[in-house]
Design a protein around this motif. Structure first.
Motif, short mmCIF file in Angstrom:
data_model
loop_
_atom_site.label_atom_id
_atom_site.label_comp_id
_atom_site.label_asym_id
_atom_site.label_seq_id
_atom_site.Cartn_x
_atom_site.Cartn_y
_atom_site.Cartn_z
N PHE A 65 0.83 -1.20 0.00
CA PHE A 65 0.00 0.00 0.00
C PHE A 65 0.87 1.25 0.00
N ASP A 66 1.90 1.27 0.84
CA ASP A 66 2.77 2.45 0.93
C ASP A 66 3.50 2.72 -0.39
N LYS A 67 3.99 1.63 -1.02
CA LYS A 67 4.75 1.80 -2.27
C LYS A 67 3.86 2.25 -3.41
N VAL A 68 2.66 1.70 -3.49
CA VAL A 68 1.74 2.12 -4.54
C VAL A 68 1.28 3.56 -4.30
N ALA A 69 1.04 3.90 -3.05
CA ALA A 69 0.64 5.28 -2.73
C ALA A 69 1.72 6.26 -3.17
N ARG A 70 2.97 5.90 -2.95
CA ARG A 70 4.08 6.76 -3.37
C ARG A 70 4.12 6.87 -4.89
N ALA A 71 3.86 5.76 -5.57
CA ALA A 71 3.94 5.75 -7.04
C ALA A 71 2.87 6.63 -7.69
N ILE A 72 1.71 6.72 -7.05
CA ILE A 72 0.64 7.53 -7.64
C ILE A 72 0.56 8.93 -7.00
N SER A 104 4.53 -8.61 -4.18
CA SER A 104 5.49 -7.90 -5.03
C SER A 104 5.00 -7.85 -6.48
N GLY A 105 4.28 -8.89 -6.91
CA GLY A 105 3.77 -8.95 -8.28
C GLY A 105 2.76 -7.87 -8.56
N ILE A 106 1.82 -7.67 -7.65
CA ILE A 106 0.80 -6.64 -7.89
C ILE A 106 1.42 -5.25 -7.80
N LYS A 107 2.40 -5.09 -6.91
CA LYS A 107 3.11 -3.80 -6.85
C LYS A 107 3.78 -3.52 -8.19
N SER A 108 4.45 -4.52 -8.75
CA SER A 108 5.11 -4.35 -10.05
C SER A 108 4.09 -4.10 -11.15
N ALA A 109 2.94 -4.77 -11.08
CA ALA A 109 1.90 -4.58 -12.09
C ALA A 109 1.40 -3.14 -12.09
N ALA A 161 -11.85 -1.38 -12.84
CA ALA A 161 -11.33 -0.66 -13.99
C ALA A 161 -10.07 -1.29 -14.56
N ILE A 162 -9.22 -1.83 -13.70
CA ILE A 162 -7.94 -2.40 -14.13
C ILE A 162 -7.81 -3.80 -13.52
N ASP A 163 -7.45 -4.74 -14.32
CA ASP A 163 -7.37 -6.14 -13.86
C ASP A 163 -5.97 -6.44 -13.33
N PHE A 164 -5.72 -6.07 -12.09
CA PHE A 164 -4.44 -6.39 -11.47
C PHE A 164 -4.46 -7.83 -10.96
N ASN A 209 4.14 -0.98 -13.62
CA ASN A 209 4.18 -1.19 -15.08
C ASN A 209 3.02 -0.47 -15.76
N TYR A 210 1.86 -0.52 -15.14
CA TYR A 210 0.68 0.17 -15.69
C TYR A 210 0.92 1.67 -15.76
N LEU A 211 1.47 2.23 -14.68
CA LEU A 211 1.73 3.67 -14.63
C LEU A 211 2.80 4.07 -15.65
N ASN A 212 3.86 3.26 -15.73
CA ASN A 212 4.93 3.55 -16.69
C ASN A 212 4.44 3.45 -18.14
N GLY A 213 3.61 2.42 -18.40
CA GLY A 213 3.06 2.24 -19.73
C GLY A 213 2.19 3.42 -20.14
N ALA A 214 1.38 3.91 -19.21
CA ALA A 214 0.51 5.05 -19.52
C ALA A 214 1.34 6.30 -19.79
N GLU A 215 2.42 6.46 -19.01
CA GLU A 215 3.28 7.62 -19.19
C GLU A 215 3.96 7.59 -20.56
#
Length: 344
Positions: A174-181, A220-225, A202-205, A228-234
């Motif tokens: 949760f903390d790492k994803v919060a930081r990413a967004i 770790s897999g869902i964190k990476s997913a 909305a997104i199939d994680f 990857n989703y954020l990087n792909g959109a960027e």
């Protein structure tokens, strides 16, 4: 005649003290949180946390005793977290508890922080309804920033780990994803709040499973997913709906937590499931666990929100049951940062 235990908690970034009667009734509960300080750095800085504990611990303990309206002679024991946690903060609490126990001639009890979180399920407040609450045996999900365990609670001091994370803990994800967004620290409550505005479908994680370990976790897999989703959109120049990301991520994590815990309860013949730890404050997790447990004819219990995050009351409760088992710590008690559930 009631037994009164003073609980002291300093394993991370909360300086907390509480007096609890008979392991259940909270007589006082004082918490000094360092969240505003550590928010500046995007997470807990151990050295700063230690200094803050030094500055606040005597005040917090004094206030807990004043609120309880008890003398030191009324206490049956002093319980203190000695692990797991950050070694510097742990040492502040342990040293203070040992000094008080020696100076006041009061028995000392060392408490495992994670077992304390489990014991939060036994607490109710003075002035409230005198409820017995949950009692062993039951299956408990312990989910926090550093831990994700499914624990079979056979008795008040007897624990068996049924499932565990193989990498990131749920709270850590949760903390790492919060930081990413771009939500910042602390991540868990901010993701929970933002997710209410988003679409969880909305997104199939991914919902990860771990080989032949049906109760274990891997986040770790869902964190990476998510990354990857954020990087792909960027890279594509696409706009990201942060609320949808938060809701979809949260739903994926909670689906796994709830399903594995309920299945563990069914397989082990438990009639009750409970929550513990900081992630237990997550509104969707509480709702989902209750819904899926009751669907299977299993009762559900979770602590009040104030007892989900770190607090002294849960340590006093755990200390009471250790005390009743005849366990005492001596003045050689030391911090054990990697203490495991069930270790003595």
């Amino acid at each position: 005649m009631s037994r009164y235990i003073l609980g002291i908690e300093t394993s991370c970034d909360e300086t907390a003290a509480s007096v609890v009667a008979d392991g259940r009734k909270v007589i006082s509960n004082v918490i000094y949180t360092q969240i505003p300080t550590h928010t500046l750095y995007g997470g807990v800085v151990p050295e700063i946390a230690s200094r803050e504990h030094v500055l606040k611990i005597n005040q917090v303990i004094k206030k807990a005793m004043e609120d309880a309206k008890l003398d030191w002679s009324d206490l049956d024991a002093i319980a203190v977290t000695y692990g797991p946690g950050l070694v510097g903060p742990l040492l502040i609490g342990v040293s203070t508890a040992k000094a008080l126990a020696y100076a006041k001639g009061i028995p000392l009890v060392g408490v495992n922080h994670i077992e304390g979180h489990i014991c939060a399920n036994y607490l109710y407040e003075r002035g409230g309804q005198d409820e017995v609450g949950v009692a062993p045996p039951y299956m408990c999900l312990v989910a926090s920033g550093g831990h994700s365990h499914i624990v079979r609670v056979d008795d008040f001091t007897k624990y068996t780990i049924i499932g565990r994370t193989h990498d990131d803990a749920a709270g850590e994800a949760f903390d790492k994803v919060a930081r990413a967004i771009g939500l910042g620290y602390p991540g868990g409550p901010k993701v929970d709040k933002l997710a209410r505005e988003g679409n969880p479908d909305a997104i199939d994680f991914p919902r990860a499973s771990v080989g032949d370990s049906p109760y274990d976790f891997s986040f770790s897999g869902i964190k990476s997913a998510v990354l990857n989703y954020l990087n792909g959109a960027e890279m594509k120049g696409e706009e990201v709906n942060k609320a949808d990301v938060a809701a979809s991520f949260q739903q994926a994590v909670i689906d796994v937590l709830a399903d594995h815990t309920v299945q563990a309860a069914i397989d082990h013949g438990m009639k009750t499931v409970a929550l513990a730890g900081g992630v237990a404050a997550n509104s969707l997790l509480r709702e989902t666990m209750k819904e899926r447990a009751e669907l299977k004819g299993i009762s559900f219990h979770c602590p009040e929100l104030i007892y989900c995050t770190d607090n002294g009351a849960m340590i006093a409760s755990a200390g009471y049951f250790e005390y009743e088992e005849g366990r005492r710590a001596d003045l050689y008690l030391n911090a054990v940062p990697n203490l495991k559930i069930g270790e003595r």
